[in-house]
Design a protein around this motif. Structure first.
Motif, PDB file in Angstrom:
ATOM      1  N   VAL A 196       0.844  -1.205   0.000  1.00  0.00           N
ATOM      2  CA  VAL A 196       0.000   0.000   0.000  1.00  0.00           C
ATOM      3  C   VAL A 196       0.878   1.255   0.000  1.00  0.00           C
ATOM      4  O   VAL A 196       0.616   2.211  -0.738  1.00  0.00           O
ATOM      5  CB  VAL A 196      -0.971   0.006   1.217  1.00  0.00           C
ATOM      6  N   GLU A 197       1.918   1.237   0.811  1.00  0.00           N
ATOM      7  CA  GLU A 197       2.842   2.381   0.814  1.00  0.00           C
ATOM      8  C   GLU A 197       3.448   2.569  -0.571  1.00  0.00           C
ATOM      9  O   GLU A 197       3.520   3.687  -1.088  1.00  0.00           O
ATOM     10  CB  GLU A 197       3.977   2.154   1.826  1.00  0.00           C
ATOM     11  N   ALA A 198       3.866   1.466  -1.175  1.00  0.00           N
ATOM     12  CA  ALA A 198       4.491   1.552  -2.496  1.00  0.00           C
ATOM     13  C   ALA A 198       3.507   2.138  -3.506  1.00  0.00           C
ATOM     14  O   ALA A 198       3.833   3.064  -4.255  1.00  0.00           O
ATOM     15  CB  ALA A 198       4.967   0.175  -2.939  1.00  0.00           C
ATOM     16  N   MET A 199       2.286   1.645  -3.504  1.00  0.00           N
ATOM     17  CA  MET A 199       1.299   2.082  -4.498  1.00  0.00           C
ATOM     18  C   MET A 199       0.882   3.521  -4.327  1.00  0.00           C
ATOM     19  O   MET A 199       0.626   4.229  -5.299  1.00  0.00           O
ATOM     20  CB  MET A 199       0.070   1.184  -4.440  1.00  0.00           C
ATOM     21  N   THR A 200       0.773   3.968  -3.066  1.00  0.00           N
ATOM     22  CA  THR A 200       0.262   5.323  -2.844  1.00  0.00           C
ATOM     23  C   THR A 200       1.358   6.387  -2.960  1.00  0.00           C
ATOM     24  O   THR A 200       1.063   7.535  -3.254  1.00  0.00           O
ATOM     25  CB  THR A 200      -0.434   5.449  -1.479  1.00  0.00           C
ATOM     26  N   LEU A 201       2.611   6.012  -2.731  1.00  0.00           N
ATOM     27  CA  LEU A 201       3.666   7.026  -2.707  1.00  0.00           C
ATOM     28  C   LEU A 201       4.492   7.091  -3.994  1.00  0.00           C
ATOM     29  O   LEU A 201       4.959   8.159  -4.381  1.00  0.00           O
ATOM     30  CB  LEU A 201       4.612   6.779  -1.526  1.00  0.00           C
ATOM     31  N   ALA A 202       4.655   5.957  -4.664  1.00  0.00           N
ATOM     32  CA  ALA A 202       5.682   5.873  -5.705  1.00  0.00           C
ATOM     33  C   ALA A 202       5.283   6.543  -7.012  1.00  0.00           C
ATOM     34  O   ALA A 202       4.146   6.444  -7.462  1.00  0.00           O
ATOM     35  CB  ALA A 202       6.013   4.410  -5.989  1.00  0.00           C
ATOM     36  N   ASP A 203       6.256   7.221  -7.655  1.00  0.00           N
ATOM     37  CA  ASP A 203       6.144   7.495  -9.085  1.00  0.00           C
ATOM     38  C   ASP A 203       6.521   6.211  -9.832  1.00  0.00           C
ATOM     39  O   ASP A 203       5.865   5.824 -10.773  1.00  0.00           O
ATOM     40  CB  ASP A 203       7.089   8.627  -9.507  1.00  0.00           C
ATOM     41  N   ARG A 204       7.607   5.594  -9.362  1.00  0.00           N
ATOM     42  CA  ARG A 204       8.021   4.312  -9.931  1.00  0.00           C
ATOM     43  C   ARG A 204       8.433   3.360  -8.819  1.00  0.00           C
ATOM     44  O   ARG A 204       9.062   3.777  -7.841  1.00  0.00           O
ATOM     45  CB  ARG A 204       9.202   4.494 -10.887  1.00  0.00           C
ATOM     46  N   ILE A 205       8.091   2.103  -9.023  1.00  0.00           N
ATOM     47  CA  ILE A 205       8.427   1.066  -8.056  1.00  0.00           C
ATOM     48  C   ILE A 205       9.520   0.189  -8.657  1.00  0.00           C
ATOM     49  O   ILE A 205       9.458  -0.188  -9.829  1.00  0.00           O
ATOM     50  CB  ILE A 205       7.177   0.210  -7.739  1.00  0.00           C
ATOM     51  N   VAL A 206      10.528  -0.091  -7.834  1.00  0.00           N
ATOM     52  CA  VAL A 206      11.593  -1.008  -8.245  1.00  0.00           C
ATOM     53  C   VAL A 206      11.436  -2.269  -7.406  1.00  0.00           C
ATOM     54  O   VAL A 206      11.530  -2.216  -6.181  1.00  0.00           O
ATOM     55  CB  VAL A 206      12.982  -0.372  -8.002  1.00  0.00           C
ATOM     56  N   VAL A 207      11.166  -3.389  -8.065  1.00  0.00           N
ATOM     57  CA  VAL A 207      10.992  -4.654  -7.344  1.00  0.00           C
ATOM     58  C   VAL A 207      12.316  -5.392  -7.345  1.00  0.00           C
ATOM     59  O   VAL A 207      12.869  -5.702  -8.405  1.00  0.00           O
ATOM     60  CB  VAL A 207       9.908  -5.536  -8.008  1.00  0.00           C
ATOM     61  N   LEU A 208      12.832  -5.649  -6.146  1.00  0.00           N
ATOM     62  CA  LEU A 208      14.098  -6.377  -6.026  1.00  0.00           C
ATOM     63  C   LEU A 208      13.825  -7.809  -5.621  1.00  0.00           C
ATOM     64  O   LEU A 208      12.878  -8.100  -4.887  1.00  0.00           O
ATOM     65  CB  LEU A 208      14.981  -5.717  -4.952  1.00  0.00           C
ATOM     66  N   LYS A 209      14.658  -8.700  -6.124  1.00  0.00           N
ATOM     67  CA  LYS A 209      14.586 -10.098  -5.703  1.00  0.00           C
ATOM     68  C   LYS A 209      15.996 -10.674  -5.715  1.00  0.00           C
ATOM     69  O   LYS A 209      16.687 -10.570  -6.735  1.00  0.00           O
ATOM     70  CB  LYS A 209      13.666 -10.869  -6.649  1.00  0.00           C
ATOM     71  N   ASP A 210      16.401 -11.230  -4.611  1.00  0.00           N
ATOM     72  CA  ASP A 210      17.736 -11.837  -4.492  1.00  0.00           C
ATOM     73  C   ASP A 210      18.844 -10.935  -5.042  1.00  0.00           C
ATOM     74  O   ASP A 210      19.734 -11.406  -5.758  1.00  0.00           O
ATOM     75  CB  ASP A 210      17.777 -13.187  -5.231  1.00  0.00           C
ATOM     76  N   GLY A 211      18.765  -9.648  -4.703  1.00  0.00           N
ATOM     77  CA  GLY A 211      19.845  -8.735  -5.076  1.00  0.00           C
ATOM     78  C   GLY A 211      19.864  -8.324  -6.531  1.00  0.00           C
ATOM     79  O   GLY A 211      20.876  -7.804  -7.024  1.00  0.00           O
ATOM     80  N   ARG A 212      18.736  -8.566  -7.229  1.00  0.00           N
ATOM     81  CA  ARG A 212      18.626  -8.131  -8.628  1.00  0.00           C
ATOM     82  C   ARG A 212      17.318  -7.373  -8.802  1.00  0.00           C
ATOM     83  O   ARG A 212      16.373  -7.592  -8.051  1.00  0.00           O
ATOM     84  CB  ARG A 212      18.598  -9.340  -9.569  1.00  0.00           C
ATOM     85  N   ILE A 213      17.273  -6.515  -9.848  1.00  0.00           N
ATOM     86  CA  ILE A 213      16.018  -5.837 -10.160  1.00  0.00           C
ATOM     87  C   ILE A 213      15.154  -6.792 -10.962  1.00  0.00           C
ATOM     88  O   ILE A 213      15.557  -7.293 -12.014  1.00  0.00           O
ATOM     89  CB  ILE A 213      16.261  -4.538 -10.946  1.00  0.00           C
ATOM     90  N   GLU A 214      13.956  -7.058 -10.441  1.00  0.00           N
ATOM     91  CA  GLU A 214      13.070  -7.973 -11.133  1.00  0.00           C
ATOM     92  C   GLU A 214      12.136  -7.219 -12.075  1.00  0.00           C
ATOM     93  O   GLU A 214      11.837  -7.682 -13.178  1.00  0.00           O
ATOM     94  CB  GLU A 214      12.262  -8.769 -10.104  1.00  0.00           C
ATOM     95  N   GLN A 215      11.679  -6.047 -11.618  1.00  0.00           N
ATOM     96  CA  GLN A 215      10.729  -5.246 -12.401  1.00  0.00           C
ATOM     97  C   GLN A 215      10.865  -3.787 -12.010  1.00  0.00           C
ATOM     98  O   GLN A 215      11.168  -3.481 -10.861  1.00  0.00           O
ATOM     99  CB  GLN A 215       9.307  -5.659 -12.038  1.00  0.00           C
ATOM    100  N   VAL A 216      10.597  -2.893 -12.961  1.00  0.00           N
ATOM    101  CA  VAL A 216      10.508  -1.462 -12.666  1.00  0.00           C
ATOM    102  C   VAL A 216       9.291  -0.923 -13.390  1.00  0.00           C
ATOM    103  O   VAL A 216       9.086  -1.228 -14.566  1.00  0.00           O
ATOM    104  CB  VAL A 216      11.739  -0.682 -13.178  1.00  0.00           C
TER     105      VAL A 216
END
Ligand code: ADP
Ligand code: ADP
Length: 226
Positions: A196-216
């Motif tokens: 919820v914090e990510a959705m309400t605050l972000a212009d862009r979300i960076v999803v990390l997984k195991d030390g890598r960027i999974e999605q932006v």
């Protein structure tokens, strides 16, 4: 105003690799949220940007300047942590003013910046209070105020709401959204595991997984499809 560029940023502890080469361009004034499961490296990445961790590979640029070897105090950043450490014997005003006093700023300049920050955070009527007479959410706002008065180019938040109870978390999240509106030129990077914090605050979300960027992507782009 500051844009950030991360080029193949790596971090390891001994032979334990935590960040496996992060590439990311952050625009001036953007509000970026790092999300991902516990242990994926969000906090390590944020602390690396702050200079609190030395990266073991790659390059980091803030406003065009390579900052790999620049100490935290010279990076133009301010950071808000999970737990606010306010000086208990100082009023809210003095807590916010302290860093500027040490730095030898004039009384007039200190007063101007403290009052402007208090106004943004709705703390004006609490300036004479001691921290113990304030709620956890109000105290976290003072901690944010202490960071604002530094006039940072980049504002970093490491799970700033996670020590608050549910009601205060919502109220303080709304304060942070207002902060974003009132400081549109300040680049903000925010770590959370709360969607919820990510959705309400972000212009862009960076999803990390195991030390890598999974999605932006924008909240719309990332959460449109379940
Ligand atoms: P997140 O913030 O996403 O929960 P962290 O960045 O705190 O993740 O941690 C990422 C990984 O790095 C974890 O596996 C953690 O145990 C490890 N780690 C963090 N700090 C250190 C350290 N000082 N020494 C060794 N491993 C560490
Ligand atoms: P000053 O304002 O003179 O730098 P402070 O006592 O506020 O003095 O801070 C001491 C050191 O800690 C400084 O080098 C500063 O960079 C760092 N620091 C203090 N508060 C923050 C913050 N919120 N975010 C990042 N760094 C901070």
């Amino acid at each position: 105003m500051a844009d950030l560029t991360l080029r193949d940023v790596k971090k390891s502890y001994g032979n334990l690799n935590i960040l496996h080469g992060i590439d990311l361009d952050i625009k001036s004034g953007e509000f970026i949220v790092f999300v991902g499961p516990s242990g994926c490296g969000k906090s390590t990445l944020l602390r690396s940007i702050a200079g609190l961790e030395e990266i073991t590979g790659g390059e980091l640029y803030i406003a065009g300047e390579k900052v790999n070897d620049v100490p935290p105090s010279k990076r133009g950043i301010a950071m808000v942590f999970q737990s606010y450490a306010l000086y208990p014997h100082m009023t809210v005003y003095d807590n916010m003013a302290f860093g500027m006093k040490i730095a030898g700023e004039s009384k007039a300049e200190i007063d101007k910046r403290v009052r402007a920050a208090a106004e943004i955070l709705q703390l004006t009527k609490y300036l004479d209070r001691l921290p113990k007479a304030m709620s956890g959410g109000q105290r976290q706002r003072v901690a944010i105020g202490r960071a604002i008065v530094r006039n940072p180019k980049v504002f970093l938040f490491d799970e700033p709401l996670s020590n608050l109870d549910a009601a205060l978390r919502v109220a303080t999240r709304i304060e942070i959204a207002k902060l974003k509106e009132s400081m549109p030129n300040t680049t903000m990077i925010y770590v959370t595991h709360d969607q919820v914090e990510a959705m309400t605050l972000a212009d862009r979300i960076v999803v990390l997984k195991d030390g890598r960027i999974e999605q932006v992507g924008s909240p719309m782009e990332l959460y449109k499809h379940p």
